[in-house]
Design a protein around this motif. Sequence first.
Motif, mmCIF file in Angstrom:
data_model
loop_
_atom_site.group_PDB
_atom_site.id
_atom_site.type_symbol
_atom_site.label_atom_id
_atom_site.label_comp_id
_atom_site.label_asym_id
_atom_site.label_seq_id
_atom_site.Cartn_x
_atom_site.Cartn_y
_atom_site.Cartn_z
ATOM 1 N N ALA A 52 2.151 -3.150 -40.883
ATOM 2 C CA ALA A 52 2.283 -4.224 -41.878
ATOM 3 C C ALA A 52 1.075 -5.160 -41.854
ATOM 4 O O ALA A 52 0.938 -6.026 -42.724
ATOM 5 C CB ALA A 52 3.577 -5.015 -41.623
ATOM 6 N N ILE A 53 0.225 -4.998 -40.858
ATOM 7 C CA ILE A 53 -1.007 -5.809 -40.804
ATOM 8 C C ILE A 53 -2.077 -5.086 -41.630
ATOM 9 O O ILE A 53 -2.305 -3.888 -41.422
ATOM 10 C CB ILE A 53 -1.484 -5.995 -39.350
ATOM 11 N N PRO A 54 -2.701 -5.784 -42.580
ATOM 12 C CA PRO A 54 -3.706 -5.101 -43.415
ATOM 13 C C PRO A 54 -4.790 -4.438 -42.562
ATOM 14 O O PRO A 54 -5.241 -5.012 -41.569
ATOM 15 C CB PRO A 54 -4.302 -6.242 -44.256
ATOM 16 N N LYS A 55 -5.172 -3.225 -42.976
ATOM 17 C CA LYS A 55 -6.113 -2.416 -42.177
ATOM 18 C C LYS A 55 -7.427 -3.143 -41.906
ATOM 19 O O LYS A 55 -8.009 -3.011 -40.837
ATOM 20 C CB LYS A 55 -6.414 -1.109 -42.926
ATOM 21 N N ASP A 56 -7.879 -3.940 -42.887
ATOM 22 C CA ASP A 56 -9.179 -4.588 -42.682
ATOM 23 C C ASP A 56 -9.096 -5.758 -41.700
ATOM 24 O O ASP A 56 -10.122 -6.288 -41.278
ATOM 25 C CB ASP A 56 -9.771 -5.045 -44.027
ATOM 26 N N LEU A 57 -7.884 -6.166 -41.307
ATOM 27 C CA LEU A 57 -7.739 -7.250 -40.330
ATOM 28 C C LEU A 57 -7.402 -6.729 -38.940
ATOM 29 O O LEU A 57 -7.403 -7.475 -37.965
ATOM 30 C CB LEU A 57 -6.633 -8.219 -40.762
ATOM 31 N N LEU A 58 -7.040 -5.443 -38.873
ATOM 32 C CA LEU A 58 -6.561 -4.882 -37.609
ATOM 33 C C LEU A 58 -7.663 -4.053 -36.970
ATOM 34 O O LEU A 58 -8.273 -3.212 -37.608
ATOM 35 C CB LEU A 58 -5.349 -3.983 -37.884
ATOM 36 N N ARG A 59 -7.897 -4.277 -35.680
ATOM 37 C CA ARG A 59 -8.887 -3.463 -34.973
ATOM 38 C C ARG A 59 -8.168 -2.684 -33.880
ATOM 39 O O ARG A 59 -7.463 -3.280 -33.067
ATOM 40 C CB ARG A 59 -9.947 -4.403 -34.393
ATOM 41 N N ASN A 60 -8.321 -1.372 -33.878
ATOM 42 C CA ASN A 60 -7.692 -0.530 -32.863
ATOM 43 C C ASN A 60 -8.739 -0.052 -31.865
ATOM 44 O O ASN A 60 -9.824 0.394 -32.253
ATOM 45 C CB ASN A 60 -7.049 0.715 -33.491
ATOM 46 N N TYR A 61 -8.411 -0.140 -30.590
ATOM 47 C CA TYR A 61 -9.275 0.368 -29.517
ATOM 48 C C TYR A 61 -8.492 1.481 -28.815
ATOM 49 O O TYR A 61 -7.337 1.258 -28.441
ATOM 50 C CB TYR A 61 -9.585 -0.734 -28.504
ATOM 51 N N GLU A 62 -9.104 2.627 -28.640
ATOM 52 C CA GLU A 62 -8.311 3.743 -28.129
ATOM 53 C C GLU A 62 -9.120 4.690 -27.248
ATOM 54 O O GLU A 62 -10.301 4.915 -27.489
ATOM 55 C CB GLU A 62 -7.743 4.544 -29.312
ATOM 56 N N ARG A 63 -8.474 5.186 -26.195
ATOM 57 C CA ARG A 63 -9.020 6.306 -25.424
ATOM 58 C C ARG A 63 -7.893 7.284 -25.156
ATOM 59 O O ARG A 63 -6.839 6.900 -24.651
ATOM 60 C CB ARG A 63 -9.609 5.814 -24.107
ATOM 61 N N VAL A 64 -8.110 8.544 -25.515
ATOM 62 C CA VAL A 64 -7.105 9.577 -25.249
ATOM 63 C C VAL A 64 -7.631 10.425 -24.096
ATOM 64 O O VAL A 64 -8.788 10.851 -24.110
ATOM 65 C CB VAL A 64 -6.865 10.446 -26.510
ATOM 66 N N TYR A 65 -6.825 10.635 -23.076
ATOM 67 C CA TYR A 65 -7.271 11.364 -21.878
ATOM 68 C C TYR A 65 -7.044 12.870 -22.070
ATOM 69 O O TYR A 65 -6.066 13.263 -22.722
ATOM 70 C CB TYR A 65 -6.528 10.837 -20.642
ATOM 71 N N PRO A 66 -7.918 13.683 -21.464
ATOM 72 C CA PRO A 66 -7.842 15.132 -21.719
ATOM 73 C C PRO A 66 -6.815 15.840 -20.829
ATOM 74 O O PRO A 66 -7.079 16.914 -20.295
ATOM 75 C CB PRO A 66 -9.270 15.601 -21.404
ATOM 76 N N PHE A 67 -5.677 15.238 -20.597
ATOM 77 C CA PHE A 67 -4.596 15.858 -19.819
ATOM 78 C C PHE A 67 -3.307 15.083 -20.074
ATOM 79 O O PHE A 67 -3.316 14.034 -20.733
ATOM 80 C CB PHE A 67 -4.920 15.856 -18.307
ATOM 81 N N GLY A 68 -2.198 15.618 -19.556
ATOM 82 C CA GLY A 68 -0.911 14.929 -19.670
ATOM 83 C C GLY A 68 -0.233 14.870 -18.315
ATOM 84 O O GLY A 68 -0.806 15.307 -17.307
ATOM 85 N N TRP A 69 0.971 14.320 -18.298
ATOM 86 C CA TRP A 69 1.800 14.306 -17.088
ATOM 87 C C TRP A 69 3.067 15.104 -17.377
ATOM 88 O O TRP A 69 3.787 14.814 -18.350
ATOM 89 C CB TRP A 69 2.233 12.884 -16.731
ATOM 90 N N LEU A 70 3.304 16.083 -16.510
ATOM 91 C CA LEU A 70 4.580 16.799 -16.558
ATOM 92 C C LEU A 70 5.509 16.098 -15.571
ATOM 93 O O LEU A 70 5.204 16.031 -14.372
ATOM 94 C CB LEU A 70 4.346 18.265 -16.146
ATOM 95 N N GLY A 71 6.604 15.543 -16.073
ATOM 96 C CA GLY A 71 7.511 14.748 -15.235
ATOM 97 C C GLY A 71 8.851 15.428 -15.054
ATOM 98 O O GLY A 71 9.359 16.072 -15.970
ATOM 99 N N VAL A 72 9.389 15.333 -13.856
ATOM 100 C CA VAL A 72 10.718 15.871 -13.557
ATOM 101 C C VAL A 72 11.555 14.781 -12.887
ATOM 102 O O VAL A 72 11.081 14.089 -11.984
ATOM 103 C CB VAL A 72 10.606 17.120 -12.643
ATOM 104 N N LEU A 73 12.776 14.636 -13.370
ATOM 105 C CA LEU A 73 13.741 13.737 -12.734
ATOM 106 C C LEU A 73 14.771 14.617 -12.055
ATOM 107 O O LEU A 73 15.263 15.581 -12.664
ATOM 108 C CB LEU A 73 14.399 12.878 -13.818
ATOM 109 N N SER A 74 15.099 14.317 -10.815
ATOM 110 C CA SER A 74 16.105 15.167 -10.144
ATOM 111 C C SER A 74 16.948 14.327 -9.192
ATOM 112 O O SER A 74 16.451 13.351 -8.617
ATOM 113 C CB SER A 74 15.433 16.315 -9.381
ATOM 114 N N ASP A 75 18.195 14.718 -9.047
ATOM 115 C CA ASP A 75 19.072 14.013 -8.116
ATOM 116 C C ASP A 75 18.886 14.566 -6.716
ATOM 117 O O ASP A 75 19.740 15.272 -6.175
ATOM 118 C CB ASP A 75 20.536 14.108 -8.590
ATOM 119 N N THR A 76 17.720 14.240 -6.173
ATOM 120 C CA THR A 76 17.372 14.656 -4.810
ATOM 121 C C THR A 76 16.822 13.434 -4.083
ATOM 122 O O THR A 76 16.343 12.490 -4.723
ATOM 123 C CB THR A 76 16.278 15.746 -4.825
ATOM 124 N N ARG A 77 16.868 13.470 -2.768
ATOM 125 C CA ARG A 77 16.334 12.346 -1.998
ATOM 126 C C ARG A 77 14.807 12.314 -2.142
ATOM 127 O O ARG A 77 14.151 13.349 -2.010
ATOM 128 C CB ARG A 77 16.723 12.532 -0.528
#
Length: 390
Positions: free
Chosen positions: A168-193
């Motif tokens: 909703a903010i006009p594009k000419d007023l909004l500045r985006n700064y971004e870095r996308v990393y070349p990997f991800g995180w595979l996450g697991v949740l488990s009911d273990t100690r």
Amino acid sequence: MRTQVAIIGAGPSGLLLSQLLQLQGVDNVVLERRTGEYVLGRIRAGVLEQGAVDLLHEARVGARLAREGLAHEGFDICVGDRRHRIDLKGLTGGKCVTVYGQTEVTKDLMDARAALGGTVVYEAQDVALHDLGGKAARVTYRRDGKAAEVVCDYVAGCDGFHGVSRGAIPKDLLRNYERVYPFGWLGVLSDTRPVSDELIYVHHERGFALCSMRSMTRSRYYIQCEFDEDLEEWTDDRFWDELRRRLPPDAAAALQAGPAIEKSIAPLRSFVAEPMRYQRLFLAGDAAHIVPPTGAKGLNLAASDIYYLSRALIAHYKENRDDLLDAYSQTALRRVWKAERFSWWMTTLLHRFPDASAFDRRVQEAELDYVTGSVAARTALAENYVGLPY
Ligand SMILES: Cc1cc2nc3c(=O)[nH]c(=O)nc-3n(C[C@H](O)[C@H](O)[C@H](O)COP(=O)(O)OP(=O)(O)OC[C@H]3O[C@@H](n4cnc5c(N)ncnc54)[C@H](O)[C@@H]3O)c2cc1C
């Protein structure tokens, strides 16, 4: 419907703001696109800074957190087979972090909103913002196929990275700064100690790993993976084998495997949108910024935004002052950028970058050696990890 503040999104930012405002007599309505069950089903953050804990107590949702949250006074960084403890408490003059899942924070907030009779509209479709520069703002939406509207003084955009508010903010007023990393995180949740009483961050030639937890019976583990990997190919056994290979021998031997109750791949991204205010609209939390999860800052930044925004709105209604509202974007962004820097730095320090040159890798090794070997470097790490002051 007429209210003072319309809040878009019932994640932690929106619910916490709603609760803090209502406790001070500021009328508000929360509009959430999903069902409450869906919002509660999202497995996300788990490490709270003291500032976030204090704010949850101020919002009167700290009772279960005080009972069930786990105070963590340090964590380990493993490089190869060597473990180096970061003594958060000793290095910061007594500060620590609390392990308590985002799901629990959200549940406590939902219960509190219900107990106070707060208005939270779930399954609000096609939310749209209007007249942000007018005498009153309007938020339209559809529920059960019927059109509805909220007229308000201010709109709080707490609708996460994929929400509508930032747009909703006009594009000419909004500045985006971004870095996308070349990997991800595979996450697991488990009911273990959990494999250890404290978190273990691992830098390994096969890639980063993190041993985290939600309680002493529920573990959360992550391994660095390709960002476009097929989740289906990661059976539970394959995940546990890969994690074991990245852990130091004592931790690998102690690792208790079990069925994954949740498994997902998250991309890693740094992102900031500036400014965080446009006319009657204020952005907070993931709607304005994203950090890679390495520094455990996403939820904590949402909390600090809400700290500033709630105080600014309360000052407007109770003291007739607008200086805090006028300064909100600048005040919040100062802290946001420091957390962005820290999250980027921890990510860069601990992951294997596929495009790293031999020089980059040597510099990374030197930095790991410096951080684990220098009290001054560990102190800076600990100061940021427990959270910079609000
Ligand atoms: C997979 C994953 C793992 C994470 N792990 C960690 C971690 O380990 N540590 C950490 O600190 N942080 C982590 N984070 C980040 C942390 O969860 C977020 O920073 C936090 O949820 C931000 O809260 P929020 O309320 O600002 O946004 P959100 O939690 O995204 O909430 C936004 C809400 O707005 C709603 N919404 C969206 N669009 C609309 C619309 N158009 N209309 C109405 N409602 C809308 C959404 O349904 C949602 O309920 C993780 C995030 C993800 C996605």
